[in-house]
Design an enzyme around this catalytic site. Structure first.
Site, PDB file in Angstrom:
ATOM      1  N   CYS A 124       2.493   3.183  -3.074  1.00 25.31           N
ATOM      2  CA  CYS A 124       1.765   4.322  -3.942  1.00 25.31           C
ATOM      3  C   CYS A 124       1.178   5.348  -3.119  1.00 25.31           C
ATOM      4  CB  CYS A 124       0.550   3.725  -4.539  1.00 25.31           C
ATOM      5  SG  CYS A 124       0.881   2.499  -5.900  1.00 25.31           S
ATOM      6  N   HIS A 125       0.855   4.935  -1.653  1.00 26.62           N
ATOM      7  CA  HIS A 125       0.128   5.993  -0.719  1.00 26.62           C
ATOM      8  C   HIS A 125       1.057   6.365   0.146  1.00 26.62           C
ATOM      9  CE1 HIS A 125      -3.639   5.316  -2.537  1.00 26.62           C
ATOM     10  NE2 HIS A 125      -3.520   3.869  -2.321  1.00 26.62           N
TER      11      HIS A 125
ATOM     12  N   ARG B 179     -23.140  -6.052  10.498  1.00 24.43           N
ATOM     13  CA  ARG B 179     -24.026  -5.763  11.382  1.00 24.43           C
ATOM     14  C   ARG B 179     -25.756  -5.558  10.508  1.00 24.43           C
ATOM     15  NH1 ARG B 179     -25.771  -7.112  15.400  1.00 24.43           N
ATOM     16  NH2 ARG B 179     -27.839  -7.180  14.534  1.00 24.43           N
TER      17      ARG B 179
ATOM     18  N   CYS C 156     -36.729   0.658  14.350  1.00 29.24           N
ATOM     19  CA  CYS C 156     -36.046   0.476  15.571  1.00 29.24           C
ATOM     20  C   CYS C 156     -35.269   2.019  15.676  1.00 29.24           C
ATOM     21  CB  CYS C 156     -35.023  -0.841  15.650  1.00 29.24           C
ATOM     22  SG  CYS C 156     -35.990  -2.227  15.863  1.00 29.24           S
ATOM     23  N   HIS C 157     -34.599   2.123  14.849  1.00 28.76           N
ATOM     24  CA  HIS C 157     -33.460   3.125  14.710  1.00 28.76           C
ATOM     25  C   HIS C 157     -33.838   4.502  14.561  1.00 28.76           C
ATOM     26  CE1 HIS C 157     -30.628   0.135  15.746  1.00 28.76           C
ATOM     27  NE2 HIS C 157     -30.960  -0.633  14.774  1.00 28.76           N
TER      28      HIS C 157
ATOM     29  N   CYS D  28     -35.304  -0.634   9.227  1.00 32.91           N
ATOM     30  CA  CYS D  28     -34.211  -0.245   9.858  1.00 32.91           C
ATOM     31  C   CYS D  28     -35.001   0.978  10.891  1.00 32.91           C
ATOM     32  CB  CYS D  28     -33.278   0.501   8.942  1.00 32.91           C
ATOM     33  SG  CYS D  28     -32.341  -0.637   7.809  1.00 32.91           S
TER      34      CYS D  28
ATOM     35  N   CYS E  27     -28.842  -7.745  11.214  1.00 29.98           N
ATOM     36  CA  CYS E  27     -30.180  -7.003  11.668  1.00 29.98           C
ATOM     37  C   CYS E  27     -31.257  -7.500  10.699  1.00 29.98           C
ATOM     38  CB  CYS E  27     -30.024  -5.519  11.431  1.00 29.98           C
ATOM     39  SG  CYS E  27     -29.323  -4.293  12.836  1.00 29.98           S
TER      40      CYS E  27
ATOM     41  N   CYS F 284       0.730  -1.163   0.015  1.00 31.34           N
ATOM     42  CA  CYS F 284      -0.085  -0.076  -0.120  1.00 31.34           C
ATOM     43  C   CYS F 284       1.081   1.209  -0.099  1.00 31.34           C
ATOM     44  CB  CYS F 284      -1.061  -0.014   1.173  1.00 31.34           C
ATOM     45  SG  CYS F 284      -1.967  -1.446   1.331  1.00 31.34           S
TER      46      CYS F 284
END
Lengths: 158, 286
Positions: free
Chosen positions: B104-105, B243, B205-206, B202, B247, B101
């Site tokens: 290049c970075h 996650r 609940c949220h 979603c 759910c 990585c």
């Protein structure tokens, strides 16, 4: 396949059909009037003594969202829906049956799952496996369980 | 600090009162400052596109003081050991092109500063929205000639965390307009779709019930500014897609897979609901 097995299978099918015919209302045949269901889904009164087990985790799991003061042994009572204390005073048997079977028939957009329904789901899964459901769909609660929990809820008086 | 209807209800919640006692003590950390220097925005005005809320809250504000404290010092944060492993991987050559990585970075702190905050992001060459994980795998395959990592495997979630650390404290700022808009709209549709036999979205609940208890879980707004998240429950780093998968599964639905187009769209949409909160990853939750 042996003739004996055929007979056993045929007998089993006949038995199931007869049980259905003996007064159990199939989920798709439930008649709602203003969200209430007048007739017992089994054709018989429910047994309130089975209510607490159905309300607990692993069955109807009502307690995940509702509080029931009469059941202090059930830990972690939820707060999503209204407490069930006194519902036996606030609602009729037919209304409670309708709310348990499919609350959306009375309360538009209700978050409450329909416990006696087998059609109209989006991406129905095989229980909690995350995999697609295959075969016949069974409601979350049986007709008998719905009647038992309704009978229990009717005992919750203020 | 989040103060919802849950606080009151917690206090009267029978067995829950023991937990509640912890969340109202006077010395609870009200502000998230990491290592005494990175000040996190854990509560701010909701982005303009979001009508449901006036204020958005990081999941950090819903957790117990003990869990909150774990995120305030990198020596206490159990996720940092995985970040250290990813830092080694950053400098390690892999694949047919003889590159790491860093080839290049350069230094990850310089090369990756601000990157997490704007992902998922439209990629012109690919002609689609890409998650940070997909971008890492694109680098591995097309620039390094290396095998892609499993979408939500240990190596990838550690690398995603390392890259996220370089943006800690910066506001989440994903673009939802222009070429990303149709993906964002798809994610929004998914957010409000009631999946499975339990017919839950979603939002059920949220959005509609955050701050209350669903059984033993204190519902948050479902913000993902802290992802990848170290969960005390499974003692590892967890991706947002893992996650999401859990759910949707818990609605008794056929779920979607990490890296699926549906979850890429959902990640963009859910991230956009947290535009303005700080990048916290790797955060600590229960």
């Amino acid at each position: 396949m042996s003739a004996g097995l055929w007979l056993a299978l045929a007998g089993g099918l006949l038995g199931a059909t007869m049980a259905q015919a003996e007064g159990v209302v199939a989920p798709s045949d439930v008649v709602f009037e203003d969200g209430a269901v007048a007739v017992s889904l089994t054709g018989a009164p429910g047994n309130p003594e089975n209510g607490p087990d159905i309300i607990n985790k692993g069955s109807g799991n009502c307690i995940a969202c509702h509080q029931v003061s009469a059941l202090p042994d059930l830990a972690f009572q939820g707060e999503i829906g209204p407490p069930l204390d006194g519902v036996g005073d606030r609602w009729s048997e037919a209304q409670l049956r309708g709310i348990v079977a499919n609350a959306k028939m009375m309360f538009d957009e209700s978050m409450m799952p329909a416990f006696y329904k087998t059609e109209g789901f989006i991406r129905l899964g095989d229980e909690f496996t995350g995999k697609a459901h295959a075969g016949e769909v069974t409601p979350i609660l049986t007709a008998e369980q719905v009647e038992d929990v309704v009978a229990y809820l009717l005992t919750l008086k203020d | 600090m989040f103060q919802g209807k849950g606080a009151l209800a917690l206090a009267i919640g029978g067995a829950l009162s023991l937990i509640a006692a912890g969340s109202v003590v006077a010395d609870e950390p009200a502000k998230l400052v990491v290592n005494g220097e990175i000040e996190m925005v854990t509560e701010t005005e909701a982005p303009a596109h979001l009508d449901a809320f006036d204020t958005i809250y990081s999941g950090w504000t819903f957790r117990t003081p003990e869990t909150r404290m774990l995120q305030m010092d990198d020596f206490d944060n159990p996720a940092m050991v995985f970040v250290d492993q990813a830092a080694e991987a950053w400098d390690t050559v892999d694949g047919s092109e003889g590159k790491s990585c860093a080839s290049c970075h350069g230094d990850v702190a310089e090369g990756m500063a601000g990157v997490r905050a704007v992902y998922p992001k439209w990629n012109e060459a690919a002609g689609k929205v890409r998650t940070l994980v997909q971008q890492v795998n694109d680098c591995r395959e097309t620039r390094m000639g290396a095998e892609p990592w499993k979408y939500d495997g240990g190596k990838m979630v550690a690398m995603e965390s390392l890259i996220s650390v370089q943006s800690r404290g910066m506001p989440v700022n994903v673009a939802i307009d222009g070429p990303a808009q149709s993906t964002w709209e798809q994610g929004k549709d998914l957010y409000y779709t009631r999946f499975g036999q339990l017919e839950l979205s979603c939002a059920n609940c949220h959005e509609n019930n955050y701050g209350t208890m669903i059984r033993a879980d204190h519902l948050s707004q479902g913000q993902i500014n802290g992802f990848p998240v170290y969960r005390l429950k499974n003692t590892k780093l967890n991706t947002a897609h893992a996650r999401f998968k859990g759910c949707v599964r818990d609605t008794r639905a056929e779920t979607f897979n990490p890296g699926s187009p549906e979850f890429v769209a959902l990640e963009l949409y859910v991230a956009s609901r947290g535009n303005g909160l700080s990048v916290e990853a790797p955060s600590v939750r229960n």
